[in-house]
Design an enzyme around this catalytic site. Structure first.
Site, PDB file in Angstrom:
ATOM      1  N   GLU A   9       0.819  -1.218   0.000  1.00 16.27           N
ATOM      2  CA  GLU A   9       0.000   0.000   0.000  1.00 16.27           C
ATOM      3  C   GLU A   9       0.848   1.261   0.000  1.00 16.27           C
ATOM      4  O   GLU A   9       0.444   2.286  -0.543  1.00 16.27           O
ATOM      5  CB  GLU A   9      -0.934   0.000   1.218  1.00 16.27           C
ATOM      6  CG  GLU A   9      -1.942   1.129   1.222  1.00 16.27           C
ATOM      7  CD  GLU A   9      -3.020   0.927   2.264  1.00 16.27           C
ATOM      8  OE1 GLU A   9      -3.433   1.936   2.867  1.00 16.27           O
ATOM      9  OE2 GLU A   9      -3.465  -0.225   2.478  1.00 16.27           O
ATOM     10  N   ASP A 105      -2.431  -3.020   3.161  1.00 15.21           N
ATOM     11  CA  ASP A 105      -2.668  -3.133   4.605  1.00 15.21           C
ATOM     12  C   ASP A 105      -3.782  -4.128   4.916  1.00 15.21           C
ATOM     13  O   ASP A 105      -4.737  -4.280   4.146  1.00 15.21           O
ATOM     14  CB  ASP A 105      -3.018  -1.770   5.188  1.00 15.21           C
ATOM     15  CG  ASP A 105      -1.853  -0.800   5.082  1.00 15.21           C
ATOM     16  OD1 ASP A 105      -0.714  -1.256   4.900  1.00 15.21           O
ATOM     17  OD2 ASP A 105      -2.081   0.419   5.185  1.00 15.21           O
ATOM     18  N   TYR A 327       3.793   4.715  10.768  1.00 13.91           N
ATOM     19  CA  TYR A 327       2.644   5.147   9.959  1.00 13.91           C
ATOM     20  C   TYR A 327       1.581   5.786  10.851  1.00 13.91           C
ATOM     21  O   TYR A 327       1.124   5.176  11.830  1.00 13.91           O
ATOM     22  CB  TYR A 327       2.071   3.944   9.222  1.00 13.91           C
ATOM     23  CG  TYR A 327       0.952   4.280   8.269  1.00 13.91           C
ATOM     24  CD1 TYR A 327       1.187   5.044   7.134  1.00 13.91           C
ATOM     25  CD2 TYR A 327      -0.345   3.833   8.513  1.00 13.91           C
ATOM     26  CE1 TYR A 327       0.169   5.346   6.247  1.00 13.91           C
ATOM     27  CE2 TYR A 327      -1.371   4.122   7.631  1.00 13.91           C
ATOM     28  CZ  TYR A 327      -1.113   4.889   6.506  1.00 13.91           C
ATOM     29  OH  TYR A 327      -2.130   5.190   5.640  1.00 13.91           O
TER      30      TYR A 327
END
Length: 862
Positions: A9, A105, A327
């Site tokens: 991703e 993800d 992230y």
């Protein structure tokens, strides 16, 4: 030799996969070895679009083209990431690539991102699914040894596409239907709605409505001042029989609602002796959990005033550009169970030892003692509060990475510091307190005093003094069986306050917790941990509401506009609760979870969504703006044209006997019925606050009816259409005091207090001060004080034109007659700091936000 194409991703995940599998050569935006090609999307690369044959250009939206329910959905590239999409399409179509691995993800959105890419590429090659909840090299290698088949993921894939298409159908049809409805009377009045956006707005309108309707109630509190052998302490009276708030949200054990009773208690206790009983209890407080995006945005807004959008931007920069944070678009506050070694390595980096040159040594030096302590004491152990796979969805909590910080901007450093301190604190032991509760009983009446002493700071040590501000210290000691004397009983009067307006921090909390009060247990469970929107989308939802003029930002507060109230009136009147209540999201989540489990089909779900879409459009077609039901009434004042009855409708105050009407919303401000009554009776009202110009800036104005009974703005400039001053007869005006410049009378005139010699052809004085300055109304009695003594009372509702924050100040008259601010003197925080007492000019009446026109008047058309 055939190869597998792995599509992650994000670029960082692709790089992690390449490192874990090993032996890759780096190309521009992909990695390759003898077995695999690894590349990535950059989040969403494609979005749903209306098929061309169904598209109707903005400005031509009408009920004739609604509802829009296409038999299929087209995909269109997102322009800013189109180059990455083209790369992936080339890689998918390579002849040596015989299968694909979806490494996006682990969640619904990751499934959607990959499937849209595969659909756009018209891929027919086999697909396998990599499912990761941890990004350690071993977890990645283990994931590749247990790849899932596409068949196993079909339920999740269907749910992902259904969620996307449903949002599109409701958003497009709802927005076009409401826009068409509001544009029936002419013009193009864009009225956006959405599954998440509109319930969020409903929360804010409901809160603002409670604030507007709030009627303060007076209550009293009693505080005793007691002396003992070694000193003095204070305690507050409370009702020992108080059992809870019941139906009164303002009820408290220490509040008295009867002044006579409060005064009687005061007289009963003052000067009397009292007995003392104490109880001390040990208490502990665990550190807060690690940050997810919403909690990070919430705290950054509360501490630094960062908007949710700004916080997300900073966190993204720290992740993508500086690579110092993990992230950020996550809703998890825990770490994977196999992350203990990575945490140890991160702590070692924070000690600063062995870190290469060029990093921010001063920043790491702040963290080094705490990182050393955690490592030395071996506090990183199995702990389900920190390491828990069950509490991780697509991503884990936000923590620092192994990369040492360097060249961070001040805002970036503030956010990085928040994350690192939270990361360090979570491994420290709990803070320990000794909480002492003292009950002083005088003539049978109890007074409570509490003391809180920090015995062991635990995790609070990471934050230093900033986390301990406001802690109460030791109480003055009272000996066993000692009698104390009641020196004084202070009776103070207070008023209840309305609920606070939402800030971005509190709105994010409300969005996160939406649905928790649902009566339906299944829907409530479906909303658990989700709320309205996702951590990644909430900031943009707030920004969209601001951009569409549904909200205004005033300092740290968010205020719903007249447009927001109008939309809620419309949706409630049309009977479309699906668009205003979180239940819609809850129902969708419940059904999508069933689909993921194979208990509901994609076609069944989409048929229900299509039916709901058709109902929304049908309801909007059923009504005209004059027939929308709502809490509308009649005006007491008759029509100025025909003497007929005037009724309030959704959009207007409309005469029932002729064509006379007045718009309810003018320049972003909604008129109340009482204000329209006054305007019709006096033919003039104001100055009024709350108008907004096209740039969204507030201004004040007088509204008056002209000879044709049409309303127009009068900004009180006192000039004729040719720019020459008009003669004004002030003989009937009440004098408020002597002009500080020339000694003549000062009177109220339009938007200003002016010297009577400031008007007319022979004017020889320019004294003028606004009746509203920076949204603070200056009442005539305050102007009288200013003219008489040179200073008003402390006024508390000024709003800075620059920061939009409220502030308190006195208006003062300078020696030259000019009016300015004097700020409230405050106690210095440290002995070295002096209190501030400066005088600043208030500026012209335009400082209050008043727009000006050459004639001083402007006709209101809508």
């Amino acid at each position: 030799m055939s190869k597998k194409l792995i599509i992650a991703e994000k670029p960082s995940v692709a790089a992690d996969i390449a490192r874990a599998l090993g032996g890759f050569a780096k190309h521009d935006d992909y990695f390759e070895n003898d077995t695999y090609v690894v590349s990535s999307a950059i989040g969403h690369l494609l979005e749903l679009a209306c098929p061309e044959e169904y598209e109707v250009k903005r400005g031509k939206w009408s009920f004739a083209h609604l509802p829009v329910i296409p038999p299929h959905f087209a995909l269109q590239p997102i322009q800013k990431t189109e180059a990455r999409l083209k790369l992936l399409l080339r890689l998918i179509k390579r002849k040596d690539v015989d299968s694909l691995v979806n490494a996006c993800d682990a969640g619904r959105e990751g499934e959607l991102i990959f499937n849209y890419i595969a659909q756009h590429a018209q891929n027919s090659k086999p697909v396998e699914r990599l499912w990761l909840q941890s990004m350690t090299p071993q977890a990645i290698r283990d994931g590749f040894s247990t790849l899932r088949s596409a068949r196993e993921m079909q339920g999740l894939a269907d749910a992902a596409v259904c969620r996307s298409e449903s949002d599109w159908l409701v958003g497009i049809n709802g927005t076009r239907a409401m826009t068409a409805f509001n544009s029936k009377t002419g013009g193009f009045h864009l009225t956006t709605v959405g599954r998440v956006q509109t319930p969020t707005l409903a929360l804010m309108v409901e809160r603002e409505d409670r604030i507007r309707k709030f009627e303060p109630r007076t209550y009293w509190e009693l505080e005793g001042v007691f002396s003992c052998a070694v000193g003095v302490y204070r305690g507050k009276w409370f009702d020992e029989k108080f059992k809870g708030k019941d139906d009164d949200e303002h009820a408290r054990a220490d509040r008295l609602w009867d002044e006579a009773r409060a005064a009687a208690l005061q007289q009963k206790c003052v000067g009397k002796g009292g007995s003392v009983k104490e109880e001390a209890k040990a208490s502990s407080q665990l550190s807060p959990l690690l940050y997810d995006l919403t909690s990070l945005q919430r705290e950054a807004n509360s501490r630094f005033g960062f908007s949710a959008k700004a916080t997300l931007g900073l966190a993204q920069a720290l992740y993508e550009k500086h690579k110092v944070l993990t992230y950020p678009r996550t809703d998890a506050r825990a770490l994977p169970e196999d992350y203990r070694d990575t945490v140890g390595a991160t702590l070692a980096m924070l000690t600063g030892e062995g870190v290469g040159k060029g990093h921010d040594e001063a920043t790491l030096a702040r963290y080094a003692p705490f990182a050393h302590q955690i490592l030395t004491a071996q506090w990183v152990g199995p702990n389900k509060r920190i390491f828990n796979n069950a509490k991780i969805s697509d991503h884990f909590a936000i923590i620092p990475t192994l990369q040492a910080p360097r060249h961070l901007s001040e805002p970036e450093l503030k956010l990085y510091d928040m994350v690192v301190k939270r990361f360090l604190a979570v491994f420290y032991p709990a803070a320990e307190y000794l909480i002492t509760t003292r009950i002083t009983r005088v003539e049978g009446e109890p007074f409570k005093t509490e003391g809180k002493v920090l015995v062991n700071p635990g995790w609070l040590a990471v934050y230093g003094r900033e986390a301990q501000e406001g802690e109460e210290g030791n109480l003055v000691a009272v000996q066993p069986k000692e009698r104390v004397k009641t020196d004084e009983v202070v009776l103070s009067e207070h008023q209840t306050r309305p609920p606070a307006r939402y800030s971005e921090a509190t709105l994010l909390s409300a969005m996160e917790g939406a649905g928790k009060t649902m009566d339906d247990e299944e829907l409530r469970a479906a909303m658990a941990g989700r709320g309205l929107g996702t951590p990644a989308t909430r900031a943009q939802i707030i920004e969209n509401l601001l951009a569409e003029q549904y909200l205004h930002r005033e300092g740290r507060e968010l205020l719903p506009t007249a447009k927001a109230f109008s939309l809620m009136t419309l949706l409630n009147g049309l009977g479309i609760p699906e668009l205003t209540a979180p239940e819609l999201t809850g129902e969708w989540e419940w059904k999508l979870a069933r689909m993921e489990a194979g208990e509901m089909s994609r076609s069944e779900f989409m048929q229900e969504i299509a039916a709901m879409t058709e109902r929304i459009v049908a309801r909007a077609k059923t009504y005209d703006s004059d027939t929308i039901p709502g809490d509308f009434g009649e005006l007491a004042t008759p029509c100025p044209k025909c003497g007929g009855l005037i009724k309030e409708t959704y959009k207007k105050f409309q005469c029932q006997g002729c064509d006379f009407s007045l718009w309810k919303i003018v320049a972003g401000r909604q008129f109340e019925a009482a204000e329209i009554d006054e305007l019709l009776t006096q033919r003039r009202i104001g100055p009024l606050t709350g108008f907004r110009n096209k740039m969204g800036r507030p201004f004040n104005a007088i509204i008056q009816l002209n000879a044709e009974n049409s309303p127009e703005f009068d900004f009180g400039q006192g000039s004729g259409g040719d720019g020459t001053a008009e003669a004004v007869d002030f003989s009937q005006h009440e004098s408020l005091g002597a002009c500080p410049k020339c000694g003549a009378r000062v009177v109220a005139h339009g938007m200003s207090y002016v010297c009577e010699r400031s008007q007319g052809p022979a004017k020889n004085c320019d004294f003028r001060s606004g009746t509203i300055i920076l949204q603070q109304a200056i009442e005539p009695d305050q102007m009288q004080k200013l003219l008489r003594s040179g200073r008003t009372d402390l006024l508390k509702d000024f709003v800075s034109a620059r920061t939009r924050r409220k502030f308190s100040a006195y208006l003062v008259r300078a020696a030259d007659g000019k009016v300015g601010f004097e700020f409230e003197k405050r106690e210095p925080r440290t002995p070295a700091r002096k209190p501030r007492a400066t005088v600043e000019k208030t500026g012209s009446p335009d400082a209050a936000g008043a727009a000006t026109v050459s004639s001083g008047r402007k006709k209101i058309t809508s």
